[in-house]
Design a protein around this motif. Sequence first.
Motif, PDB file in Angstrom:
ATOM      1  N   THR A 133       0.823  -1.202   0.000  1.00 13.23           N
ATOM      2  CA  THR A 133       0.000   0.000   0.000  1.00 13.23           C
ATOM      3  C   THR A 133       0.863   1.261   0.000  1.00 13.23           C
ATOM      4  O   THR A 133       2.051   1.227   0.312  1.00 13.23           O
ATOM      5  N   ILE A 134       0.233   2.364  -0.340  1.00 17.38           N
ATOM      6  CA  ILE A 134       0.941   3.645  -0.326  1.00 17.38           C
ATOM      7  C   ILE A 134       1.370   3.981   1.100  1.00 17.38           C
ATOM      8  O   ILE A 134       2.464   4.518   1.317  1.00 17.38           O
ATOM      9  N   ASP A 135       0.549   3.646   2.082  1.00 13.16           N
ATOM     10  CA  ASP A 135       0.909   3.870   3.494  1.00 13.16           C
ATOM     11  C   ASP A 135       2.267   3.247   3.818  1.00 13.16           C
ATOM     12  O   ASP A 135       3.127   3.883   4.440  1.00 13.16           O
ATOM     13  N   VAL A 136       2.438   1.998   3.412  1.00 13.39           N
ATOM     14  CA  VAL A 136       3.677   1.281   3.701  1.00 13.39           C
ATOM     15  C   VAL A 136       4.848   1.946   2.992  1.00 13.39           C
ATOM     16  O   VAL A 136       5.943   2.084   3.545  1.00 13.39           O
TER      17      VAL A 136
ATOM     18  N   GLY B  12      -4.524   5.847   1.190  1.00 14.91           N
ATOM     19  CA  GLY B  12      -3.330   5.213   1.731  1.00 14.91           C
ATOM     20  C   GLY B  12      -3.327   3.704   1.619  1.00 14.91           C
ATOM     21  O   GLY B  12      -2.267   3.091   1.582  1.00 14.91           O
ATOM     22  N   GLY B  13      -4.494   3.091   1.527  1.00 14.61           N
ATOM     23  CA  GLY B  13      -4.583   1.639   1.417  1.00 14.61           C
ATOM     24  C   GLY B  13      -4.547   1.134  -0.003  1.00 14.61           C
ATOM     25  O   GLY B  13      -4.629  -0.076  -0.233  1.00 14.61           O
ATOM     26  N   ASP B  14      -4.395   2.037  -0.968  1.00 15.87           N
ATOM     27  CA  ASP B  14      -4.350   1.637  -2.372  1.00 15.87           C
ATOM     28  C   ASP B  14      -2.917   1.305  -2.804  1.00 15.87           C
ATOM     29  O   ASP B  14      -1.960   1.581  -2.084  1.00 15.87           O
ATOM     30  N   SER B  15      -2.802   0.757  -4.004  1.00 11.62           N
ATOM     31  CA  SER B  15      -1.482   0.463  -4.550  1.00 11.62           C
ATOM     32  C   SER B  15      -0.845   1.746  -5.081  1.00 11.62           C
ATOM     33  O   SER B  15      -1.505   2.765  -5.281  1.00 11.62           O
TER      34      SER B  15
END
Length: 292
Positions: A238-241, A279-282
């Motif tokens: 994810t983008i968050d990570v 944030g949870g998207d790729s």
Amino acid sequence: MSEENVREENVTVIGLGQMGAALAAAFLDAGHPTTVWNRTAAKAGPLVARGAAHAAGVAEAVAASELVVVCVLDHAAVHELLAPHAEALRGRVVVNLTTGSPEQARESARWAEGHGIGYLDGGVMTTPPGIGDSANMILYAGGPELLARHRATLAVLGDPVDLGADAGLASLYDAGLLGLMWSVFGGWLHATALTGADGVAARDFTAVATRWLKTVSWFMTGYAEQIDAGEYPGADATIDVQVAAIGHLLHAGEERGVDGRLPRLHLELMRSAVEAGHGGDSYARIIEAFRK
């Protein structure tokens, strides 16, 4: 056209800068009778020594071949050279390998069609030393039937890639691919500076980096499917990570005095997506920032 005739198809090359000279040399090496012309006649000398015919003017150059390859400074120069000879070009095929915009390519295609001239617009995806190597691509757009007819001849320049009937697509792909190249170069140079600060040789890091790019290409292929579908599931990362991960890159660069503008741009794009609730998207979701 028989296989023997294809092998010996007459070709004219107009424009003998570094790229044009390389194109003409490749045709000569493959056995094609090649006529050349350039504003500065002296540039034809080395090619004439190798067997090329030197046309006294554009009219003579056009008359020599059904297939006329043009590689000059810009599209304005193309029109300046060819427009006075539109009638002589009728029924022939112009392959324009001059760098330009998609809009210019489409305009040239309309002009050619209006005069009964076959037209292919091309994007040469290599530098002059790479001409003649089938590992390198030459992009073509504007006339799939014309490319099919002359494929064997044009293939001596590099692998012909057919992008379809829209004459603007070769220039559009060219621009996009160059942008991709500069982004890859920029990321690689930043990373090489980072690892080099700890004494890693550029050669050693690059051996690992090129292997990593094969994995990156696998990600891109999957992300392309997401982009076409307009859906960006973060099943891989994810983008968050990735926001957290890029922090480590920035910290490592700061500790080593490496310019961090490039990774900070990526961080800015990622943070904007997170702030918008994605944030949870790729990572493929970032394309929406470019579209805006």
